[in-house]
Design a protein around this motif. Structure first.
Motif, short mmCIF file in Angstrom:
data_model
loop_
_atom_site.label_atom_id
_atom_site.label_comp_id
_atom_site.label_asym_id
_atom_site.label_seq_id
_atom_site.Cartn_x
_atom_site.Cartn_y
_atom_site.Cartn_z
N ARG A 30 0.84 -1.23 -0.06
CA ARG A 30 -0.17 -0.01 -0.17
C ARG A 30 0.88 1.30 -0.14
O ARG A 30 1.98 1.17 0.69
CB ARG A 30 -0.91 0.19 1.36
N GLY A 32 0.66 5.26 1.33
CA GLY A 32 -0.22 5.89 2.04
C GLY A 32 -0.56 7.30 1.29
O GLY A 32 -1.87 7.71 1.56
N GLU A 33 0.40 8.03 0.89
CA GLU A 33 0.04 9.09 0.01
C GLU A 33 1.10 9.26 -1.03
O GLU A 33 2.33 9.01 -1.21
CB GLU A 33 0.44 10.49 1.05
N GLY A 86 -3.35 1.48 -3.26
CA GLY A 86 -4.43 1.98 -2.30
C GLY A 86 -3.91 3.32 -1.83
O GLY A 86 -4.12 3.39 -0.56
N ARG A 88 -3.94 6.81 0.19
CA ARG A 88 -5.30 7.30 1.00
C ARG A 88 -5.48 8.51 0.20
O ARG A 88 -6.81 9.16 0.03
CB ARG A 88 -4.58 7.55 2.32
N THR A 89 -4.40 9.40 -0.06
CA THR A 89 -4.45 10.79 -0.44
C THR A 89 -3.44 11.01 -1.71
O THR A 89 -2.37 10.48 -1.75
CB THR A 89 -4.36 11.59 0.44
N GLU A 116 -8.94 11.08 -2.79
CA GLU A 116 -8.75 12.18 -2.06
C GLU A 116 -7.71 13.21 -2.29
O GLU A 116 -6.84 12.80 -2.35
CB GLU A 116 -8.80 12.00 -0.49
N HIS A 138 -10.06 17.81 -0.40
CA HIS A 138 -10.36 16.94 0.97
C HIS A 138 -9.77 17.71 2.08
O HIS A 138 -10.17 17.82 3.16
CB HIS A 138 -9.53 15.49 0.82
#
Length: 179
Positions: A30, A32-33, A86, A88-89, A116, A138
């Motif tokens: 994954r 995160g950003e 994946g 998050r943003t 986002e 967001h």
């Protein structure tokens, strides 16, 4: 609890939410950003700034900035491909990202993908955004240094910088309240 046991517990917890980890390294599949720097251009060119400041890597002026080298399709394609991991943003920054002709098309495209979108800005151009585009953001991260006296001492953008940033934040707050 030992470090090994904590790592196993963390791996199991991540697995329950669909994140796979490599047992030896603890790394995941994954992201995160994703951080995208849309432009080197900045409307303030603060004396202490890492891009245009006295020791910034865009110094002397004219060495960087100007023409954009990315296309909206390239940024969106990158995020689509990275979407499999994946994130998050996606955080858009710069220089001042709102100066980039890519800013609004990229925000709209990412939002349409369900990603986002955060922006890190000096805030002075936020009041130029339409309510619909503000609603797509967001999170707004505001880089703000202080009152006019401090801004003058830092060589940051002139007397109206704080007022412009505050006006932009008021617009963001009003637009979010209208949602």
């Amino acid at each position: 609890m030992t470090a090994e046991k904590r790592a196993i517990d963390l791996g199991e917890a991540l697995g329950r939410v669909g994140v796979r980890t490599a047992p030896d390294s603890g790394t995941t599949d994954r992201v995160g950003e994703i951080y995208v720097m849309l432009t080197y251009d900045c409307n303030l060119r603060c004396r202490m700034g890492p891009l245009w400041g006295e020791r910034g890597f865009c110094h002397p002026p004219g060495e960087r900035g100007g023409a954009e080298t990315r296309a909206v399709a390239d940024v969106v394609r990158f995020v689509r491909e990275a979407h499999a991991f994946g994130p998050r943003t996606v955080t858009l920054s710069g220089g001042e990202p709102l100066l980039s002709p890519l800013f609004l098309p990229v925000v709209r495209a990412l939002d349409d993908l369900g990603v986002e979108v955060d922006v890190t800005t000096n805030g002075t151009l936020l009041s130029t955004l339409e309510v619909e585009d503000i609603a797509r953001l967001h999170q707004v991260n505001l880089s703000l240094d202080g009152p006019p006296l401090v801004l003058r001492q830092l060589g940051r953008g002139g007397e109206a910088t704080l007022d412009n940033a505050l006006a932009g934040m008021r617009r963001v707050i009003a637009a979010r309240g209208a949602r």
